[in-house]
Scaffold this active site. Sequence first.
Site, PDB file in Angstrom:
ATOM      1  CD  GLU A  11      -2.856   1.058   2.484  1.00  0.00           C
ATOM      2  OE1 GLU A  11      -3.158  -0.053   2.950  1.00  0.00           O
ATOM      3  OE2 GLU A  11      -3.294   2.128   2.931  1.00  0.00           O
ATOM      4  CE  LYS A  66      -6.122  -1.604   5.924  1.00  0.00           C
ATOM      5  NZ  LYS A  66      -5.343  -0.754   5.019  1.00  0.00           N
ATOM      6  CG  ASP A 109       1.379 -16.373  12.545  1.00  0.00           C
ATOM      7  OD1 ASP A 109       0.566 -15.770  11.805  1.00  0.00           O
ATOM      8  OD2 ASP A 109       1.123 -17.453  13.086  1.00  0.00           O
ATOM      9  CG  HIS A 116      -3.540   7.548  -1.283  1.00  0.00           C
ATOM     10  ND1 HIS A 116      -2.667   6.515  -1.136  1.00  0.00           N
ATOM     11  CD2 HIS A 116      -4.424   7.422  -0.278  1.00  0.00           C
ATOM     12  CE1 HIS A 116      -3.000   5.798  -0.084  1.00  0.00           C
ATOM     13  NE2 HIS A 116      -4.063   6.332   0.464  1.00  0.00           N
TER      14      HIS A 116
END
Length: 423
Positions: free
Chosen positions: A83, A261, A277, A375
């Site tokens: 990302e 998130k 992991d 972005h």
Amino acid sequence: MGKSSKISGFYKLSPVERLKLVKDFSNLSKEDTEAIQSLSGLKVEDADRMIENVIGIMSVPLGIAVNFLINDKDYLIPMAIEEPSVIAAASNAARIARIGGGFQASNTGPVMIGQIQAVDIEDPYGGKMSILESKNTILKKANEQDPILVKFGGGAKDVSVDVLDSFIGPMVVTNLLVDCRDAMGANAVNTMAEAVAPLIEEITGGKVNLRIISNLASERLVRSKAIFPKEALGGEDVVVGVVAAYAFAAADPYRCATHNKGIMNGVSAVALATGQDTRALEAGAHSFAAISGEYLPLTTWEQNEKGDLVGTIEIPMAVGLIGGATAVHPVAKACKKILGIKSAVELGEVMASVGLAQNLAALRALSSDGIQKGHMKLHARNLAISAGAKGKVIDEVTTKMIEEQKVRFDRAKELVDEISGKS
Ligand code: MEV
């Protein structure tokens, strides 16, 4: 004195120049830099030994977040992520935290929980008492499974028991608390849980069903705190905006999922780079966020008496430095060297600090310009490069497209030709 991770203009360098800087910072070997530069870093033969039915390798970009000062130590942070904007955002937040003294991190120690589920017990509370009475025998049996861990000061340290009411009736769950030292611990804990299961059956007269580690690593927490001075953030309004964004997440699970998130963007990217992991970490983080029965933010944001922004994070961090992919993946090994970490808990503290930085960057952007502007800049830069821009022309084309609000490939191409004098 160690080298500083405060590197301005790092993003303007080429990947090779950046790697040279990282190599010097972390004393990487030729093998390390070669592994990082190779397409995947991992040979198919090695991959074939890691998982089943291997057909190839899937690569993701590996970048470095700069400016991190954690417990007065400078870190360059390797992050593997697909990302855009995440690494730039972390570096920028770390730059601001640095002005406030950097991140102060701590941990509760590397203790994981192994669960042993016993059913068909006539007297579940009686069974619970019998298990607790046999605690020393259970711990002895568990520790016989991993003398090396015990030698390094780890091993099974305690036992607790829960009687759970379930739709199939009561069950007795024995929790084995295992200090995993520098291992993530799943193998050690699962081996111990399986080994003590017959003892539990003997003690309770019941039948053991599951014997497995819990990913809700509530006994393996890391914490980090940072002060972000209001001037460096862009003023009081930004502080107020971030606190309001946090209040939104604390009041609403829909927003909270995205808030957390964003934190995991940072945590999981370092996790992937160092061969952890990632699923265990994600499961741990989100279940811990809901441990009170309400799904809540993993961070807190408040304004102190000076008007500066104070951020904290508390998050489970089941990470290891030995075993698994951390030990065999050449890039993961190089990334551990880049970090210069000495223990799994230190890695956890770094990851929590990256998560906090990531969250600050997201909330600051969201409560002001929004995230699309950042972005767009990256997108414009990529377009400029795809259209053939090189060196200084990249920045010129990028800036012009953003000014004109025409971030498109055809315009990038025109501008490249114009600026390079081809038209
Ligand atoms: C995007 O990957 C992460 C954010 O949505 C996090 C957030 O909203 O806090 C920007």
